[in-house]
Write an enzyme that holds these catalytic residues in place. Sequence first.
Site, short mmCIF file in Angstrom:
data_model
loop_
_atom_site.label_atom_id
_atom_site.label_comp_id
_atom_site.label_asym_id
_atom_site.label_seq_id
_atom_site.Cartn_x
_atom_site.Cartn_y
_atom_site.Cartn_z
N HIS A 19 -0.81 6.67 14.22
CA HIS A 19 -0.20 8.04 14.03
C HIS A 19 0.74 8.27 15.28
O HIS A 19 1.79 8.88 15.14
CB HIS A 19 -0.91 9.08 13.34
N HIS A 42 1.89 1.29 2.05
CA HIS A 42 0.82 1.64 1.77
C HIS A 42 0.41 3.09 2.18
O HIS A 42 -0.09 3.39 3.50
CB HIS A 42 -0.30 0.64 2.35
N SER A 108 -0.28 9.23 6.83
CA SER A 108 1.16 8.86 7.51
C SER A 108 2.22 9.64 6.61
O SER A 108 3.28 10.13 6.99
CB SER A 108 1.26 7.30 7.55
N GLU A 126 1.80 3.55 -3.31
CA GLU A 126 0.30 3.53 -3.34
C GLU A 126 -0.16 3.00 -4.68
O GLU A 126 0.51 3.56 -5.66
CB GLU A 126 -0.24 5.21 -3.07
N ASP A 157 3.21 -1.85 -6.12
CA ASP A 157 3.01 -2.94 -4.95
C ASP A 157 3.88 -2.73 -3.92
O ASP A 157 5.05 -3.00 -4.04
CB ASP A 157 2.70 -4.47 -5.18
N GLY A 158 3.70 -2.19 -2.63
CA GLY A 158 4.28 -1.71 -1.59
C GLY A 158 5.11 -2.95 -1.08
O GLY A 158 6.24 -3.06 -0.69
N ASP A 178 1.19 -0.75 6.39
CA ASP A 178 -0.03 -0.55 6.85
C ASP A 178 -1.25 -0.82 5.63
O ASP A 178 -1.94 0.27 5.17
CB ASP A 178 -0.34 1.15 6.92
N1 SAM Z 1 -0.69 4.66 5.73
C1 SAM Z 1 -1.80 5.64 5.27
C2 SAM Z 1 -2.09 6.45 6.54
O1 SAM Z 1 -1.73 6.01 7.82
O2 SAM Z 1 -2.50 7.63 6.51
C3 SAM Z 1 -3.20 4.60 5.32
C4 SAM Z 1 -3.14 3.69 4.25
S1 SAM Z 1 -4.69 2.87 4.05
C5 SAM Z 1 -4.77 2.04 5.28
C6 SAM Z 1 -3.98 1.47 2.80
C7 SAM Z 1 -3.63 1.85 1.34
O3 SAM Z 1 -3.10 1.02 0.62
C8 SAM Z 1 -4.83 2.08 0.60
O4 SAM Z 1 -4.87 3.60 -0.01
C9 SAM Z 1 -4.80 1.24 -0.57
O5 SAM Z 1 -5.15 1.76 -1.86
C10 SAM Z 1 -3.29 0.85 -0.53
N2 SAM Z 1 -2.99 -0.45 -1.33
C11 SAM Z 1 -3.73 -1.57 -0.91
N3 SAM Z 1 -2.75 -2.46 -1.62
C12 SAM Z 1 -1.61 -2.02 -1.79
C13 SAM Z 1 -0.68 -2.62 -2.32
N4 SAM Z 1 -0.25 -3.97 -2.44
N5 SAM Z 1 0.52 -1.78 -2.39
C14 SAM Z 1 0.39 -0.36 -2.12
N6 SAM Z 1 -0.67 0.25 -1.87
C15 SAM Z 1 -1.66 -0.65 -1.58
#
Ligand code: SAM
Length: 308
Positions: A19, A42, A108, A126, A157-158, A178
Amino acid sequence: MFSYRHAFHAGNHADVLKHIALLATLRHLQHKDGGLLLVDTHAGAGLYRLDHEQARTSGEAARGVGTLWQAAARAQAARAALPAAVQDYIDRLLELNPGGVLRHYPGSPALLQALLRPQDRLTLFELHPTDARLLDRTVRGWLARTPRPAIDLRRVDGFDGLRALLPPPSRRALVLIDPSYELKADYSRVAAVLADALRRLAVGCYVVWYPVIGRSQAHSLPKRLRALAQRAQRPWLQAELNVGARPDPAAKAAAARGRPATELRASGVFVVNPPHTLVTQLREALPWVLAALRQGVGAQWSVQTAAD
Ligand code: SAM
Protein backbone atom coordinates in the site's frame (compact mmCIF):
# COMPACT_ATOMS: atom_id res chain seq x y z
CA MET A 1 -10.60 -21.90 -4.06
CA PHE A 2 -12.30 -19.30 -1.88
CA SER A 3 -10.72 -20.36 1.40
CA TYR A 4 -8.60 -17.18 1.38
CA ARG A 5 -10.12 -14.20 3.19
CA HIS A 6 -8.03 -11.04 3.20
CA ALA A 7 -9.68 -9.90 6.46
CA PHE A 8 -7.27 -12.22 8.34
CA HIS A 9 -4.26 -10.53 6.74
CA ALA A 10 -5.35 -6.91 6.11
CA GLY A 11 -2.80 -4.49 7.53
CA ASN A 12 0.01 -7.06 7.82
CA HIS A 13 3.58 -6.19 6.78
CA ALA A 14 2.85 -7.29 3.20
CA ASP A 15 -0.07 -4.85 2.98
CA VAL A 16 2.11 -2.11 4.47
CA LEU A 17 4.72 -2.59 1.72
CA LYS A 18 2.16 -2.94 -1.08
CA HIS A 19 0.00 0.00 0.00
CA ILE A 20 2.93 2.38 0.57
CA ALA A 21 4.25 1.54 -2.93
CA LEU A 22 0.78 1.85 -4.49
CA LEU A 23 0.09 5.23 -2.92
CA ALA A 24 3.49 6.66 -3.88
CA THR A 25 2.99 5.45 -7.45
CA LEU A 26 -0.49 6.93 -7.79
CA ARG A 27 0.57 10.25 -6.26
CA HIS A 28 3.25 10.63 -8.91
CA LEU A 29 0.99 9.64 -11.82
CA GLN A 30 -1.52 12.25 -10.67
CA HIS A 31 1.03 15.05 -11.14
CA LYS A 32 -0.25 15.02 -14.73
CA ASP A 33 -3.84 16.13 -15.38
CA GLY A 34 -4.69 13.39 -17.90
CA GLY A 35 -7.37 10.95 -16.74
CA LEU A 36 -6.13 7.63 -15.33
CA LEU A 37 -7.71 4.21 -15.52
CA LEU A 38 -7.13 2.53 -12.14
CA VAL A 39 -7.66 -1.22 -11.99
CA ASP A 40 -7.51 -3.56 -8.99
CA THR A 41 -7.68 -7.09 -10.47
CA HIS A 42 -8.02 -8.73 -7.01
CA ALA A 43 -9.75 -6.16 -4.84
CA GLY A 44 -10.76 -7.98 -1.64
CA ALA A 45 -13.44 -6.49 0.62
CA GLY A 46 -12.16 -2.91 0.31
CA LEU A 47 -12.35 -1.91 3.98
CA TYR A 48 -11.49 -3.93 7.10
CA ARG A 49 -12.20 -3.76 10.85
CA LEU A 50 -9.06 -4.38 12.88
CA ASP A 51 -11.05 -4.83 16.09
CA HIS A 52 -13.14 -7.69 14.69
CA GLU A 53 -12.54 -11.39 15.14
CA GLN A 54 -10.64 -12.17 11.93
CA ALA A 55 -7.94 -9.53 12.45
CA ARG A 56 -7.72 -10.27 16.17
CA THR A 57 -7.42 -14.03 15.63
CA SER A 58 -4.49 -13.75 13.26
CA GLY A 59 -2.78 -10.83 15.03
CA GLU A 60 -1.12 -9.94 11.70
CA ALA A 61 -2.42 -6.35 11.62
CA ALA A 62 -1.26 -5.77 15.20
CA ARG A 63 2.27 -6.84 14.20
CA GLY A 64 2.01 -4.86 10.95
CA VAL A 65 0.13 -1.60 10.64
CA GLY A 66 -0.63 -1.48 14.38
CA THR A 67 3.08 -1.47 15.22
CA LEU A 68 3.83 1.02 12.44
CA TRP A 69 1.05 3.32 13.70
CA GLN A 70 2.59 3.34 17.19
CA ALA A 71 6.07 4.03 15.78
CA ALA A 72 4.63 6.95 13.79
CA ALA A 73 2.97 8.33 16.94
CA ARG A 74 6.28 8.10 18.83
CA ALA A 75 8.07 9.88 15.97
CA GLN A 76 5.43 12.60 15.95
CA ALA A 77 5.75 13.05 19.73
CA ALA A 78 9.53 13.42 19.27
CA ARG A 79 8.92 15.86 16.39
CA ALA A 80 10.87 13.54 14.06
CA ALA A 81 9.87 13.63 10.39
CA LEU A 82 8.64 10.42 8.75
CA PRO A 83 9.75 9.44 5.24
CA ALA A 84 7.31 11.11 2.83
CA ALA A 85 5.75 7.87 1.55
CA VAL A 86 5.18 6.60 5.10
CA GLN A 87 3.67 9.94 6.13
CA ASP A 88 1.24 9.81 3.20
CA TYR A 89 0.18 6.26 4.21
CA ILE A 90 -0.27 7.32 7.86
CA ASP A 91 -2.31 10.34 6.72
CA ARG A 92 -4.68 8.03 4.77
CA LEU A 93 -5.08 5.91 7.93
CA LEU A 94 -5.80 9.04 9.98
CA GLU A 95 -8.56 10.01 7.54
CA LEU A 96 -10.29 6.70 8.30
CA ASN A 97 -9.48 6.81 12.01
CA PRO A 98 -9.84 10.49 12.94
CA GLY A 99 -10.09 9.74 16.67
CA GLY A 100 -6.51 8.40 16.67
CA VAL A 101 -7.47 4.78 17.52
CA LEU A 102 -6.67 2.43 14.65
CA ARG A 103 -9.86 0.41 14.03
CA HIS A 104 -10.42 0.70 10.28
CA TYR A 105 -7.96 -0.38 7.61
CA PRO A 106 -8.23 0.70 3.97
CA GLY A 107 -7.67 -2.07 1.44
CA SER A 108 -6.36 -1.11 -1.99
CA PRO A 109 -9.87 -0.17 -3.33
CA ALA A 110 -10.33 2.29 -0.45
CA LEU A 111 -6.87 3.81 -0.96
CA LEU A 112 -7.45 4.21 -4.70
CA GLN A 113 -10.96 5.64 -4.41
CA ALA A 114 -9.85 8.17 -1.78
CA LEU A 115 -7.51 9.74 -4.36
CA LEU A 116 -9.83 9.42 -7.35
CA ARG A 117 -10.08 12.71 -9.32
CA PRO A 118 -13.07 13.60 -11.52
CA GLN A 119 -11.09 12.63 -14.65
CA ASP A 120 -10.07 9.18 -13.29
CA ARG A 121 -12.02 5.94 -13.13
CA LEU A 122 -11.62 2.85 -11.02
CA THR A 123 -12.50 -0.74 -11.92
CA LEU A 124 -12.44 -3.39 -9.20
CA PHE A 125 -12.59 -7.17 -9.67
CA GLU A 126 -13.45 -9.56 -6.84
CA LEU A 127 -14.56 -13.18 -7.13
CA HIS A 128 -15.17 -14.28 -3.53
CA PRO A 129 -18.95 -14.12 -2.96
CA THR A 130 -18.71 -12.72 0.58
CA ASP A 131 -15.95 -10.23 -0.11
CA ALA A 132 -17.64 -9.13 -3.36
CA ARG A 133 -20.86 -8.49 -1.39
CA LEU A 134 -18.98 -6.49 1.27
CA LEU A 135 -17.12 -4.54 -1.41
CA ASP A 136 -20.37 -3.86 -3.27
CA ARG A 137 -21.89 -2.33 -0.12
CA THR A 138 -18.80 -0.18 0.43
CA VAL A 139 -18.71 0.95 -3.21
CA ARG A 140 -22.42 1.91 -3.06
CA GLY A 141 -21.59 4.10 -0.04
CA TRP A 142 -18.77 5.82 -1.97
CA LEU A 143 -20.96 6.32 -5.03
CA ALA A 144 -23.72 7.84 -2.92
CA ARG A 145 -21.21 10.52 -1.90
CA THR A 146 -19.60 10.99 -5.35
CA PRO A 147 -21.43 13.24 -7.81
CA ARG A 148 -20.07 11.45 -10.92
CA PRO A 149 -19.98 7.68 -10.59
CA ALA A 150 -16.57 6.53 -11.72
CA ILE A 151 -16.23 3.28 -9.81
CA ASP A 152 -17.17 -0.01 -11.31
CA LEU A 153 -17.21 -3.36 -9.45
CA ARG A 154 -17.17 -6.58 -11.44
CA ARG A 155 -17.69 -10.01 -9.88
CA VAL A 156 -15.67 -11.77 -12.54
CA ASP A 157 -12.14 -13.13 -12.89
CA GLY A 158 -9.73 -10.20 -12.66
CA PHE A 159 -7.08 -11.82 -14.87
CA ASP A 160 -9.59 -12.23 -17.69
CA GLY A 161 -11.35 -8.94 -17.01
CA LEU A 162 -8.25 -6.78 -17.34
CA ARG A 163 -7.83 -7.64 -21.04
CA ALA A 164 -11.04 -5.91 -22.05
CA LEU A 165 -10.01 -2.67 -20.28
CA LEU A 166 -6.69 -2.12 -22.03
CA PRO A 167 -5.78 0.18 -23.62
CA PRO A 168 -8.01 2.91 -22.17
CA PRO A 169 -8.72 5.94 -24.43
CA SER A 170 -6.43 8.14 -22.28
CA ARG A 171 -3.61 5.55 -22.63
CA ARG A 172 -2.85 6.15 -18.95
CA ALA A 173 -3.39 3.31 -16.49
CA LEU A 174 -2.29 2.08 -13.07
CA VAL A 175 -3.06 -1.61 -12.55
CA LEU A 176 -2.64 -3.47 -9.25
CA ILE A 177 -2.32 -7.25 -9.68
CA ASP A 178 -2.63 -8.73 -6.21
CA PRO A 179 -3.89 -12.33 -6.17
CA SER A 180 -3.97 -14.49 -3.07
CA TYR A 181 -1.81 -17.16 -4.81
CA GLU A 182 -4.20 -19.69 -3.30
CA LEU A 183 -3.97 -21.59 -6.57
CA LYS A 184 -0.55 -22.55 -7.99
CA ALA A 185 -1.85 -21.44 -11.39
CA ASP A 186 -1.98 -17.84 -10.10
CA TYR A 187 1.81 -17.53 -10.56
CA SER A 188 1.63 -18.35 -14.26
CA ARG A 189 -1.52 -16.30 -14.69
CA VAL A 190 0.23 -13.23 -13.24
CA ALA A 191 3.05 -13.58 -15.77
CA ALA A 192 0.60 -14.19 -18.63
CA VAL A 193 -1.65 -11.24 -17.75
CA LEU A 194 1.35 -8.90 -17.47
CA ALA A 195 2.69 -10.05 -20.84
CA ASP A 196 -0.71 -9.45 -22.41
CA ALA A 197 -1.15 -6.07 -20.70
CA LEU A 198 2.27 -4.90 -21.93
CA ARG A 199 1.28 -5.84 -25.48
CA ARG A 200 -1.94 -3.84 -25.15
CA LEU A 201 -0.51 -0.85 -23.27
CA ALA A 202 3.29 -0.85 -23.03
CA VAL A 203 3.32 2.47 -21.16
CA GLY A 204 0.88 1.38 -18.44
CA CYS A 205 2.08 1.23 -14.86
CA TYR A 206 1.69 -2.28 -13.41
CA VAL A 207 2.16 -3.11 -9.73
CA VAL A 208 2.37 -6.83 -8.93
CA TRP A 209 2.47 -8.11 -5.35
CA TYR A 210 4.05 -11.52 -4.66
CA PRO A 211 4.89 -13.62 -1.58
CA VAL A 212 8.50 -14.60 -0.90
CA ILE A 213 8.11 -18.23 0.16
CA GLY A 214 9.86 -21.54 -0.43
CA ARG A 215 7.78 -22.66 -3.38
CA SER A 216 9.40 -22.95 -6.79
CA GLN A 217 6.67 -20.98 -8.60
CA ALA A 218 7.00 -18.14 -6.07
CA HIS A 219 10.78 -18.17 -6.33
CA SER A 220 10.75 -17.86 -10.11
CA LEU A 221 7.94 -15.30 -10.45
CA PRO A 222 10.07 -12.13 -9.95
CA LYS A 223 12.60 -13.45 -12.49
CA ARG A 224 9.79 -14.08 -14.98
CA LEU A 225 8.43 -10.56 -14.40
CA ARG A 226 11.87 -9.04 -14.95
CA ALA A 227 12.28 -10.97 -18.18
CA LEU A 228 8.89 -9.70 -19.39
CA ALA A 229 9.75 -6.07 -18.60
CA GLN A 230 13.16 -6.41 -20.27
CA ARG A 231 11.66 -8.02 -23.38
CA ALA A 232 9.16 -5.14 -23.63
CA GLN A 233 12.08 -2.71 -23.01
CA ARG A 234 10.26 -1.11 -20.10
CA PRO A 235 11.83 0.09 -16.83
CA TRP A 236 11.04 -1.88 -13.68
CA LEU A 237 11.47 -1.72 -9.91
CA GLN A 238 11.48 -4.57 -7.42
CA ALA A 239 11.11 -3.95 -3.68
CA GLU A 240 11.10 -6.61 -0.98
CA LEU A 241 10.49 -6.48 2.76
CA ASN A 242 11.44 -9.36 5.05
CA VAL A 243 10.44 -8.78 8.69
CA GLY A 244 12.43 -11.81 9.87
CA ALA A 245 11.52 -14.89 11.83
CA ARG A 246 9.81 -14.37 15.13
CA PRO A 247 11.67 -15.71 18.17
CA ASP A 248 10.79 -19.34 18.92
CA PRO A 249 8.61 -18.81 22.03
CA ALA A 250 6.28 -16.51 20.04
CA ALA A 251 6.06 -19.01 17.17
CA LYS A 252 5.37 -21.85 19.61
CA ALA A 253 2.65 -19.83 21.32
CA ALA A 254 1.08 -19.13 17.93
CA ALA A 255 1.09 -22.84 17.14
CA ALA A 256 -0.50 -23.59 20.52
CA ARG A 257 -3.32 -21.17 19.65
CA GLY A 258 -3.99 -23.14 16.48
CA ARG A 259 -2.21 -20.84 14.02
CA PRO A 260 0.66 -21.88 11.78
CA ALA A 261 3.94 -21.39 13.62
CA THR A 262 5.40 -19.79 10.55
CA GLU A 263 3.59 -16.91 8.92
CA LEU A 264 4.62 -14.99 5.85
CA ARG A 265 7.96 -13.32 6.59
CA ALA A 266 8.62 -11.58 3.32
CA SER A 267 6.92 -10.26 0.23
CA GLY A 268 7.66 -8.05 -2.70
CA VAL A 269 6.24 -5.66 -5.23
CA PHE A 270 7.33 -5.62 -8.84
CA VAL A 271 6.48 -2.42 -10.72
CA VAL A 272 6.71 -2.04 -14.48
CA ASN A 273 7.06 1.57 -15.67
CA PRO A 274 7.57 2.87 -12.11
CA PRO A 275 7.53 6.64 -11.55
CA HIS A 276 11.14 7.85 -11.48
CA THR A 277 10.59 9.08 -7.89
CA LEU A 278 9.57 5.66 -6.53
CA VAL A 279 13.06 4.25 -6.06
CA THR A 280 14.15 7.14 -3.82
CA GLN A 281 10.88 7.15 -1.92
CA LEU A 282 11.04 3.42 -1.17
CA ARG A 283 14.75 3.55 -0.27
CA GLU A 284 13.84 6.21 2.31
CA ALA A 285 10.69 4.51 3.53
CA LEU A 286 11.67 0.83 3.84
CA PRO A 287 14.51 1.20 6.40
CA TRP A 288 12.09 3.13 8.60
CA VAL A 289 9.31 0.56 8.08
CA LEU A 290 11.69 -2.32 8.82
CA ALA A 291 12.99 -0.68 12.00
CA ALA A 292 9.36 -0.56 13.18
CA LEU A 293 8.23 -4.01 12.01
CA ARG A 294 11.36 -6.13 12.47
CA GLN A 295 10.45 -9.40 14.19
CA GLY A 296 13.75 -11.27 14.32
CA VAL A 297 16.46 -13.10 12.41
CA GLY A 298 16.89 -12.39 8.70
CA ALA A 299 15.01 -9.08 8.60
CA GLN A 300 15.99 -7.00 5.57
CA TRP A 301 14.70 -4.78 2.79
CA SER A 302 15.80 -4.25 -0.79
CA VAL A 303 14.90 -2.01 -3.72
CA GLN A 304 16.36 -2.78 -7.14
CA THR A 305 15.72 -1.19 -10.50
CA ALA A 306 16.59 -1.86 -14.11
CA ALA A 307 19.15 0.96 -13.87
CA ASP A 308 21.15 -0.62 -10.98
N1 SAM B 1 -5.87 -5.99 -3.26
C1 SAM B 1 -6.42 -6.16 -1.90
C2 SAM B 1 -5.81 -5.12 -0.99
O1 SAM B 1 -4.62 -4.78 -1.16
O2 SAM B 1 -6.51 -4.63 -0.10
C3 SAM B 1 -6.21 -7.54 -1.36
C4 SAM B 1 -6.61 -8.66 -2.29
S1 SAM B 1 -6.42 -10.28 -1.66
C5 SAM B 1 -4.70 -10.49 -1.52
C6 SAM B 1 -6.83 -11.23 -3.09
C7 SAM B 1 -8.31 -11.24 -3.40
O3 SAM B 1 -8.49 -11.78 -4.72
C8 SAM B 1 -9.16 -12.11 -2.49
O4 SAM B 1 -10.18 -11.33 -1.93
C9 SAM B 1 -9.73 -13.21 -3.40
O5 SAM B 1 -11.06 -13.57 -3.07
C10 SAM B 1 -9.70 -12.52 -4.75
N2 SAM B 1 -9.58 -13.41 -5.92
C11 SAM B 1 -8.97 -14.62 -6.01
N3 SAM B 1 -8.92 -15.03 -7.29
C12 SAM B 1 -9.50 -14.06 -8.04
C13 SAM B 1 -9.70 -13.85 -9.43
N4 SAM B 1 -9.29 -14.77 -10.32
N5 SAM B 1 -10.30 -12.72 -9.86
C14 SAM B 1 -10.70 -11.76 -8.96
N6 SAM B 1 -10.55 -11.90 -7.63
C15 SAM B 1 -9.94 -13.01 -7.17
